[in-house]
Design an enzyme around this catalytic site. Structure first.
Site, short mmCIF file in Angstrom:
data_model
loop_
_atom_site.label_atom_id
_atom_site.label_comp_id
_atom_site.label_asym_id
_atom_site.label_seq_id
_atom_site.Cartn_x
_atom_site.Cartn_y
_atom_site.Cartn_z
N GLU A 89 -5.60 -4.98 10.54
CA GLU A 89 -4.62 -3.51 10.97
C GLU A 89 -4.51 -2.80 11.96
O GLU A 89 -5.32 -2.10 11.85
CB GLU A 89 -4.41 -2.99 9.31
CG GLU A 89 -4.08 -3.37 8.44
CD GLU A 89 -3.73 -2.12 6.81
OE1 GLU A 89 -2.28 -2.81 7.10
OE2 GLU A 89 -4.38 -1.22 7.31
N GLY A 135 2.80 -0.94 4.53
CA GLY A 135 3.01 0.32 3.58
C GLY A 135 4.62 1.02 3.59
O GLY A 135 4.93 0.66 2.12
N GLY A 136 5.29 1.15 4.84
CA GLY A 136 5.74 1.43 4.58
C GLY A 136 7.58 0.49 3.42
O GLY A 136 7.59 1.54 3.05
N ASN A 138 1.04 -1.14 0.48
CA ASN A 138 -0.19 0.28 0.00
C ASN A 138 0.85 1.00 -0.32
O ASN A 138 1.39 1.88 0.56
CB ASN A 138 -0.87 0.22 1.49
CG ASN A 138 -2.00 1.40 0.99
OD1 ASN A 138 -1.73 1.63 0.25
ND2 ASN A 138 -2.63 1.79 2.54
P1 13P Z 1 2.90 0.59 7.80
O1 13P Z 1 3.42 -1.08 7.57
O2 13P Z 1 3.25 1.53 6.97
O3 13P Z 1 2.81 0.22 9.10
O4 13P Z 1 1.49 0.46 7.63
C1 13P Z 1 1.01 -0.42 7.31
C2 13P Z 1 -0.43 -0.47 6.06
O5 13P Z 1 -1.15 0.84 6.24
C3 13P Z 1 -1.00 -0.82 5.32
O6 13P Z 1 -2.04 -0.99 4.57
#
Ligand code: 13P
Length: 257
Positions: A168, A235-236, A11
């Site tokens: 999540e 995410g990151g 994402n």
């Molecule tokens: P992070 O991996 O940056 O914590 O984000 C998770 C997320 O929101 C994926 O949809």
């Protein structure tokens, strides 16, 4: 080990640009070809869907970060699920916490988005998860169950055949604080129990339930070792080639076990 194909989502949120996104997508495609046991889907910002779809060259899918609850018409700024499909998307995120909490999206609206996603032939990746306050007050599992029921009650088992659920926890997103594999597995059991209750045991066993919240190259393998955790929504770490490649490799290794 369950015979569900691991799913890894990247994402990108509101990050990268046309050229940097295409470059990253090309390296993700190479990683997905090398570690073919997992299904990989990249969720870039809307304007880049087509360019990323083509940079992935079929090795990984592309998906939307959201879709409208409406089919078409006078809805300025919204994007229909059918339009996502039209530009090559295979999936769509629904109910990400940054939309639930940042934009006030609620379960009844998300249920309509799910309907549109399925009508358009997209894999719906439904996101659920508790806030820190809900976890600390012992309401994490109730929250997960309430969100699932609120989004799914109006839908039949058949229509949800391709559903993916992403657990999540809000407190783990972008914080560097990951749920322990035990806590994540526990939450995933709640997801599966709720799906079994809403639909059937066999349906519940067939659905991919993935974990999201500070997944990275170091913790992915521990998480994906758990029978309950069918992959990740990242995410990151999905913005960094080496990190995301290691996560894809960890998910692919799960498929081989
Ligand atoms: P992070 O991996 O940056 O914590 O984000 C998770 C997320 O929101 C994926 O949809």
């Amino acid at each position: 080990m369950a015979k569900r194909v691991p799913f890894v989502g990247g994402n990108w949120k509101m990050n990268l640009a046309r050229a940097s996104g295409a470059e990253l997508a090309a390296s993700i495609a190479a990683a997905a070809r090398r570690h073919a046991g997992a299904e990989v889907c990249v969720f870039p910002p809307f304007p880049y869907l087509e360019v990323i779809h083509s940079a992935l060259g079929g090795a990984a899918a592309v998906g939307g970060q959201d879709c409208s609850d409406q089919k078409s018409g006078a809805f300025t700024g919204q994007v229909a699920a059918s339009m996502l499909k039209d530009v090559g998307c295979g999936a769509v995120l629904i109910g990400h916490s940054e939309r639930r909490h940042g934009l006030g999206e609620h379960d009844a609206l998300l249920s309509e988005k799910l309907r549109r996603a399925v009508e358009a032939g997209l894999v719906p990746v439904l996101c659920v998860g508790e806030t820190l306050g809900e976890r600390e007050s012992g309401r994490a599992h109730d929250t997960i169950e309430t969100q699932l029921r609120g989004c799914l009650t109006a839908h039949s088992e058949d229509s949800m055949a391709r559903l993916v659920v992403a657990y999540e926890p809000v407190w783990a997103i972008g914080t560097g604080r990951t749920a322990t594999p035990d806590d994540a597995a526990d939450a995933h059991r709640t997801v599966r129990r709720t799906l079994a209750d809403l639909y059937s045991a066999s349906f519940s066993e067939s659905v991919r339930v993935i974990y999201g919240g500070s997944v990275n190259a170091k913790n992915a393998d521990d998480l994906f070792q758990r029978e309950e955790i069918d992959g990740g929504l990242v995410g990151g770490a999905s913005l960094k080639t080496d990190e995301f490649t290691a996560i894809i490799a960890a998910a692919s290794a799960r498929a081989a076990r």
